[in-house]
Structure formats: structure tokens, C-alpha cells
Design a protein around this motif. Structure first.
Motif, PDB file in Angstrom:
ATOM      1  N   SER A   1      -7.691  -7.790  -7.501  1.00 49.21           N
ATOM      2  CA  SER A   1      -6.459  -7.764  -6.711  1.00 49.21           C
ATOM      3  C   SER A   1      -6.330  -6.480  -5.905  1.00 49.21           C
ATOM      4  CB  SER A   1      -5.241  -7.906  -7.611  1.00 49.21           C
ATOM      5  OG  SER A   1      -5.223  -9.154  -8.261  1.00 49.21           O
ATOM      6  N   LEU A   2      -5.671  -6.604  -4.757  1.00 46.33           N
ATOM      7  CA  LEU A   2      -5.273  -5.465  -3.945  1.00 46.33           C
ATOM      8  C   LEU A   2      -3.757  -5.359  -3.987  1.00 46.33           C
ATOM      9  CD1 LEU A   2      -8.012  -6.576  -2.533  1.00 46.33           C
ATOM     10  CD2 LEU A   2      -7.251  -5.257  -0.561  1.00 46.33           C
ATOM     11  N   VAL A   3      -3.261  -4.155  -4.158  1.00 47.59           N
ATOM     12  CA  VAL A   3      -1.823  -3.900  -4.145  1.00 47.59           C
ATOM     13  C   VAL A   3      -1.525  -2.958  -2.991  1.00 47.59           C
ATOM     14  CG1 VAL A   3       0.162  -3.037  -5.431  1.00 47.59           C
ATOM     15  CG2 VAL A   3      -1.743  -4.090  -6.651  1.00 47.59           C
ATOM     16  N   PHE A   4      -0.490  -3.290  -2.223  1.00 39.18           N
ATOM     17  CA  PHE A   4      -0.063  -2.458  -1.105  1.00 39.18           C
ATOM     18  C   PHE A   4       1.304  -1.871  -1.410  1.00 39.18           C
ATOM     19  CE2 PHE A   4      -2.576  -6.032   0.350  1.00 39.18           C
ATOM     20  CZ  PHE A   4      -3.593  -5.416   1.067  1.00 39.18           C
TER      21      PHE A   4
ATOM     22  N   SER B   1       3.160  -7.790  -1.691  1.00 38.78           N
ATOM     23  CA  SER B   1       2.478  -6.538  -1.971  1.00 38.78           C
ATOM     24  C   SER B   1       1.176  -6.747  -2.720  1.00 38.78           C
ATOM     25  CB  SER B   1       3.393  -5.616  -2.782  1.00 38.78           C
ATOM     26  OG  SER B   1       3.790  -6.250  -3.984  1.00 38.78           O
ATOM     27  N   LEU B   2       0.825  -7.995  -3.053  1.00 35.12           N
ATOM     28  CA  LEU B   2      -0.358  -8.279  -3.858  1.00 35.12           C
ATOM     29  C   LEU B   2      -1.208  -9.350  -3.192  1.00 35.12           C
ATOM     30  CD1 LEU B   2      -1.768  -7.844  -6.705  1.00 35.12           C
ATOM     31  CD2 LEU B   2      -0.522  -9.885  -7.419  1.00 35.12           C
TER      32      LEU B   2
ATOM     33  N   MET C   1      -2.874   2.003  -1.262  1.00 30.47           N
ATOM     34  CA  MET C   1      -3.553   0.753  -1.586  1.00 30.47           C
ATOM     35  C   MET C   1      -4.316   0.941  -2.893  1.00 30.47           C
ATOM     36  SD  MET C   1      -6.440  -1.438   0.508  1.00 30.47           S
ATOM     37  CE  MET C   1      -5.502  -1.346   2.013  1.00 30.47           C
ATOM     38  N   ILE C   2      -4.189  -0.024  -3.782  1.00 31.75           N
ATOM     39  CA  ILE C   2      -4.886  -0.002  -5.057  1.00 31.75           C
ATOM     40  C   ILE C   2      -5.760  -1.248  -5.149  1.00 31.75           C
ATOM     41  CG2 ILE C   2      -4.647   0.022  -7.577  1.00 31.75           C
ATOM     42  CD1 ILE C   2      -1.800   1.136  -7.132  1.00 31.75           C
TER      43      ILE C   2
END
Length: 302
Positions: free
Chosen positions: A82-85, A134-135, A59-60
Motif C-alpha cells: 500500500s501507498l499512503v499519502f 489517502s490509501l 508518502m509511505i
């Protein structure tokens, strides 16, 4: 144009990505459970042509600056907030990080740690669980709440008690529930549909098995046997819970792996056919073209 980027044959374990410590402003890890990195300065780590696969969940959180990452074959724009998975074993490559201010958190969770989390499956929204998105972009107050969970995970890893892993599981579970709640609020096409927890258990186990075995096994019967149910019942509950058949899920994983290898690995079509357990190059070619409309060679040379 033929792509020559490198791709590791085996996913990277957590101890193999510990080198990120060298480019982190803050860094912590809890055994083989998780690694947490906080980066606020310019670093060459984000500028590489080398594609990576992580043996775990990534996770970013992009707080400041504008990131671009490649997930499998898709370029994902990651604006501030934003979160990226990145799911296990998906091909991941940081591409750029633009802007005068830079601030990002990276959390790597091992598969075993995630599997051991005590998530109440009655509370899980099936559509979020199986979503390919994913976002997730969040307003500042919601982003700050997720960051606080990350900071607590960081503090927990720096302490030394026999409760560390219990605390980590509780914090990660709470963060997961919070992110799912935000996902339902922020993603318009996710409906609040909750599957019966027994069916969702089957979905969870099926997708875990497919992720682990799709390079060698494409038969629904193989997965049904592993789950001690009939192929017909497996197909029924997967279709009801996710909107896709079990065969479609298997094909999705196989085709994505084939595309990643064709694009990144440098292997020829025959080698990839062998890696994916096809009897010969011809059968692989027919399978690939039937699902993508292109031959493997046509896709590789795009």
C-alpha cells in the motif's frame, strides 16, 4: 473522554524530522527538497501518542508488515503493498506496525519542491487531484515500479552534481504521473475526467491558498482577489472542476483544523476560536455546530 495528545502549533520543517535518520536502515536527503527513509527493523518511532504536522507532502510505502496510522481523526489500515499519502499540515501519527517482517519507505517532500515540479496540467485527472483518498493498494509489480523511483531518488541524493535537483524534479514528476495512472486503474470511483489546464491551474492555486490561509481567512473574496478573478468566477470553476463549491472547500479545511485542535491540542474552545480568527467563542460554536451537528465542547468531550 477528553483527549490530551500533543500537537505542534507549527508544522515541522524537513530539517526538524531529520531525526528519523537514527531509526532508518537507509537514509538520504537533498537539501530542503526531500528526505527519504527506508526502515526494515522494529523501532519505537512508530509507537507514539504525539501527533505531528509536516510542512510538506508525505508518502509511505508499506512493503511488509501491517501498519496503522492516524491521519487527522481517521485511523487508516495500511496492509502490505500500500501507498499512503499525507497532504501538507494534516495531522499524522503512526500507531502500530504488526507482523514478523517489516519493510517501509517514507518520503517527505517540501512544499516548495512540489510546487516547482513541472507537471503537465493537461494530463492531470481532476478527480484524483481533489480526491480525499489517502490509501492506494497495488499489486506487487506496480509497487516494485514505485519503489524503483524511490531508490533512484535515494541514489540521486547521495551523488553530488549540479544536476541533482533537476534529476530529482524529473524523477518525482515521473513517479507522480505513474501513481496517477495506477490510481485511475485501481480506484473504481475515479473517472477519467480531465479538466482544461487553465481551470486546473485555478484549482491547484485555490487549494494551495486555502491550505495556507484557512486559519485566518474564510471569505471567498479573499481568495478570488489573490487569484485576480471575481468571486463568482472562482466559485463557478471550482464547482465545475471538483464538484464542490469554493465555500465548501474552505469550510472543510476550517472544520478539519478545528477538529484536530479540539482533539489533540489541549487548548480550550475560546483559544481555538481565537486561533481560527472567529470574533468570539459563540460565533465559532455556531459555525462548528452548523457544519458538524455538535458543539465544540461536545466534540471535544467525545
Amino acid at each position: 473522554m477528553k483527549h490530551q495528545r500533543q500537537l505542534e502549533d507549527s508544522p515541522l520543517k524537513l530539517n526538524q524530522i531529520a531525526a528519523i535518520r537514527g531509526v532508518s536502515d537507509e537514509y538520504s536527503h537533498l537539501g530542503q527538497d526531500y528526505i527519504l527513509s527506508h526502515i526494515t527493523s522494529d523501532t519505537g518511532y512508530f509507537y507514539t501518542d504525539k501527533a505531528r504536522r509536516i510542512d510538506g507532502h508525505t508518502m509511505i510505502i508499506c512493503v511488509k508488515g501491517h501498519m496503522k496510522v492516524t491521519i487527522d481523526l481517521d485511523t487508516v489500515d495500511v496492509p502490505p503493498g500500500s501507498l499512503v499519502f499525507v497532504a501538507p499540515e494534516r495531522v499524522f501519527k503512526p500507531t502500530s506496525w504488526e507482523g514478523t517482517e517489516r519493510d517501509a519507505y517514507l518520503l517527505f517532500l517540501s512544499n516548495k519542491f512540489v510546487y516547482d515540479l513541472n507537471i503537465d496540467l493537461n494530463a492531470v485527472n481532476t478527480n484524483i487531484f481533489t480526491s480525499a483518498k489517502s490509501l492506494l493498494t497495488l499489486p506487487q509489480e506496480k509497487l516494485d515500479l514505485i519503489i524503483r523511483y524511490f531508490e533512484m531518488l535515494h541514489a540521486n541524493a547521495l551523488s553530488d552534481t549540479h544536476y541533482n535537483r533537476h534529476i530529482a524534479r524529473a524523477l518525482t514528476s515521473a513517479a507522480a504521473y505513474q501513481i496517477m495512472a495506477f490510481g485511475e486503474e485501481m480506484i473504481p470511483d475515479v473517472k477519467s475526467a480531465h479538466a482544461h489546464n487553465r481551470k486546473l491551474t485555478y484549482v491547484k492555486n485555490f487549494l494551495r491558498l486555502v491550505r495556507a490561509n484557512h486559519r485566518r481567512e474564510r471569505a471567498i473574496g479573499f481568495y478570488a482577489d489573490k487569484m485576480f478573478i471575481s468571486p463568482k468566477y472562482l466559485s463557478l470553476i471550482i464547482k465545475e472542476a471538483t464538484g464542490r463549491s469554493a465555500a465548501e472547500w474552505i469550510d472543510q479545511y476550517v472544520i478539519q483544523e478545528a477538529k484536530n485542535q479540539l482533539r489533540y491540542s489541549g487548548k480550550n474552545v475560546q483559544q481555538i476560536a481565537y486561533d481560527l480568527n472567529f470574533s468570539n467563542q459563540s460565533s465559532f460554536g455556531k459555525y462548528f455546530k452548523n457544519l458538524t451537528g455538535l458543539s465544540p465542547t461536545q466534540f471535544q468531550n467525545q
